[in-house]
Design an enzyme around this catalytic site. Structure first.
Site, PDB file in Angstrom:
ATOM      1  N   ARG A 119      -7.676  -7.014 -10.192  1.00  7.95           N
ATOM      2  CA  ARG A 119      -8.418  -7.229 -11.435  1.00  7.95           C
ATOM      3  C   ARG A 119      -8.412  -8.701 -11.848  1.00  7.95           C
ATOM      4  NH1 ARG A 119      -6.876  -2.150 -10.863  1.00  7.95           N
ATOM      5  NH2 ARG A 119      -7.770  -0.432 -12.092  1.00  7.95           N
ATOM      6  N   ASP A 154       0.034   7.363  -6.420  1.00  8.02           N
ATOM      7  CA  ASP A 154       0.266   6.629  -5.166  1.00  8.02           C
ATOM      8  C   ASP A 154       1.662   6.845  -4.599  1.00  8.02           C
ATOM      9  OD1 ASP A 154      -2.267   5.601  -5.235  1.00  8.02           O
ATOM     10  OD2 ASP A 154      -1.680   3.712  -6.182  1.00  8.02           O
ATOM     11  N   LYS A 170      -7.138   9.714  -0.367  1.00 12.89           N
ATOM     12  CA  LYS A 170      -6.566   8.353  -0.375  1.00 12.89           C
ATOM     13  C   LYS A 170      -6.786   7.712   0.994  1.00 12.89           C
ATOM     14  CE  LYS A 170      -5.400   8.452  -4.637  1.00 12.89           C
ATOM     15  NZ  LYS A 170      -6.093   7.568  -5.587  1.00 12.89           N
TER      16      LYS A 170
HETATM   17  C1  S3P Z   1      -5.998   2.146  -8.429  1.00  9.18           C
HETATM   18  C2  S3P Z   1      -6.250   3.416  -8.855  1.00  9.18           C
HETATM   19  C3  S3P Z   1      -5.792   4.633  -8.160  1.00  9.18           C
HETATM   20  C4  S3P Z   1      -4.775   4.330  -7.084  1.00  9.18           C
HETATM   21  C5  S3P Z   1      -5.105   3.093  -6.307  1.00  9.18           C
HETATM   22  C6  S3P Z   1      -5.205   1.894  -7.217  1.00  9.18           C
HETATM   23  C7  S3P Z   1      -6.501   1.016  -9.227  1.00  9.18           C
HETATM   24  O1  S3P Z   1      -6.889   5.289  -7.578  1.00  9.18           O
HETATM   25  O2  S3P Z   1      -4.622   5.427  -6.220  1.00  9.18           O
HETATM   26  O3  S3P Z   1      -4.116   2.825  -5.317  1.00  9.18           O
HETATM   27  O4  S3P Z   1      -6.005  -0.119  -9.050  1.00  9.18           O
HETATM   28  O5  S3P Z   1      -7.384   1.228 -10.055  1.00  9.18           O
HETATM   29  P1  S3P Z   1      -7.820   6.285  -8.446  1.00  9.18           P
HETATM   30  O6  S3P Z   1      -8.216   5.552  -9.632  1.00  9.18           O
HETATM   31  O7  S3P Z   1      -8.977   6.652  -7.579  1.00  9.18           O
HETATM   32  O8  S3P Z   1      -6.959   7.470  -8.727  1.00  9.18           O
END
Ligand code: S3P
Length: 437
Positions: free
Chosen positions: A33, A322, A349
């Protein structure tokens, strides 16, 4: 830094006496981000603690390929934001996100709103993951985006002038979907509202506020007036709780041991793993708590504990999404049964994490069986054996930690993608006295 070979072997230790402080690298979600928001802000954003892993570097390169100058000075990245409308078409017309679902789904929110055509793609795993979850709301906002027939990447975007407002009920708790809609929402002409079934991580909301954006969060709904612009700010990326989870389980399962994790991001939308491990009997405490740019930070002290199986409460699934591969290893070495349901998302995933973990654990003699939306694991001993990480970084690291507690060596194939999230994983293992090579 120890080299990450594609096949690694973890040699069990009989007895640990770990007493250590561990600094895991920067949070992956916040690192992605920082580059995206810094790139479209007005002015210069300095980022310290950025995670230099394959996934986050791919996002950085994506921003660079759209004209954002990013330099490294000491241990900081200096992002010269070009403003919301300052991006240009990438030279090759394409952006490659490698293995990263976060990179792809968040960048798509920005690319869908540009006045140039572009395409976003990834590796074999990423190009087989579901993208309709983002193309649907983007289309509702007026984006011109197309996926493959099966709803996967490559995604192709056609130029648009502006996006529209949206009031979206997301069918899944996904921070990637929420962030995609919010980022696209910066380019919309009205109110952008999204409601999710359970709260997913809220780093995008926190960081947008840090860049001067006004957002309203109310329980499971977030809304934002479209058209806002971002003012550069400085970002300190805290340590990644997801990376620390492997060593939390190591500390819990080792005898006479304690590990203190420094400067960890303990945002409540990420601490499900701690809640689950505590319910299993884990001794885990927070000290030195503070808040920085909306993110809660703490040192987390984890001590040897006797773990027992549990029914994992549904309320923790989104905030531990995760960490299930390493939670399954904790369950396999605990006493009694652990049961997880309502976690279908694990099948989408970097690999199908329910099948990948069940297949590997069965090879190691664990009594477990898959459910459509979860798994049931009987705790006990682990044998040695040869398992496949299926190119999924978290499956690889979970089985390598498991190997320290098995009755024989565990060899893990297809480990290279550990580089996507945790390049110094093996260095930390070595510092703690683990035998993995
Ligand atoms: C993340 C959101 C999660 C997570 C990923 C990182 C993020 O996925 O599993 O490793 O940084 O927004 P989802 O939003 O699809 O659940």
């Amino acid at each position: 830094m120890a080299e990450i070979k594609n096949t690694l072997t973890s040699v069990p230790q009989n007895q640990f006496n770990i007493n250590s402080e561990v600094r895991v690298p920067g949070d992956k979600s916040i690192s992605h981000r920082s580059m995206i928001l810094g790139g479209i802000a007005n002015g210069i954003t300095e980022v310290s603690g950025f995670l230099e892993s394959g996934d986050c570097l791919a996002t950085m390169q994506a921003m660079q390929s759209m004209g954002v100058k990013i330099e490294k000075e000491g241990n900081k990245y200096i992002v010269h934001g070009v403003g919301k409308h300052g991006l240009k078409a990438p030279d090759s017309g394409k952006i490659d996100c490698g293995n990263s679902g976060t990179g792809m789904r968040l960048l798509s929110g920005v690319m869908a709103a540009q006045q140039f055509d572009s395409e976003i793609t990834g590796d074999k795993s990423l190009n087989s993951r579901p993208m309709t979850r983002i193309t649907k709301p983007l289309e509702m906002m007026g984006a011109n985006v197309s996926a493959t027939k099966t709803g996967t990447a490559p995604l192709k975007f056609k130029a648009v002038d502006q996006l529209n407002s949206i009031d979206y009920q997301s069918p899944i708790a996904s921070a990637q979907v929420k962030s995609c809609v919010l980022l696209a929402g910066l380019y919309s002409d009205g109110l952008v509202t999204l409601t999710e079934p359970k709260l997913s991580r809220d780093h995008t909301e926190n960081m947008l506020r840090g860049f001067g954006c006004a957002l309203q969060s109310n329980d499971l709904t977030v809304s934002m007036q479209g058209g806002q612009s971002l003012q550069a700010t400085n970002i300190q990326v805290p340590a990644d709780i997801s990376s620390s989870a492997f060593f939390m389980v190591l500390a819990l399962l080792s005898k006479n041991s304690q590990i203190t994790f420094k400067n960890l991001c303990v945002n409540p939308s990420r601490t499900g793993v701690i809640s689950i491990l505590k319910l299993m009997g884990g001794d885990i405490k927070f000290t030195n708590q503070s808040t920085n740019a909306g993110e809660q930070i703490a040192d987390v002290v984890v001590k040897s504990s006797q773990l027992h199986g549990i029914d994992i409460p549904h309320q923790y699934i989104a905030s531990a999404i995760d960490e299930f591969p390493i939670v399954f290893i904790a369950a396999a070495l605990a006493t009694g049964e652990t049961r997880l349901t309502n976690a279908m998302e694990l099948r989408h995933k970097e690999s199908d994490r329910i099948t990948a973990m069940a297949d590997g654990m069965k090879i190691l003699g664990v009594n477990c069986h898959e459910l459509d939306d979860g798994i049931v694991i009987q705790g006990g001993d682990l044998n040695g054996g040869h398992v496949d990480a299926q190119d999924d970084h978290r499956i690889a690291m979970s089985f390598l930690i498991a190997g320290q507690f098995a009755k024989g060596n565990i060899t893990v194939d297809n480990c290279e993608n550990i580089m996507t999230s945790f390049p110094n994983f093996l260095t930390i293992c070595e510092d703690l006295g683990l035998w993995i090579s």
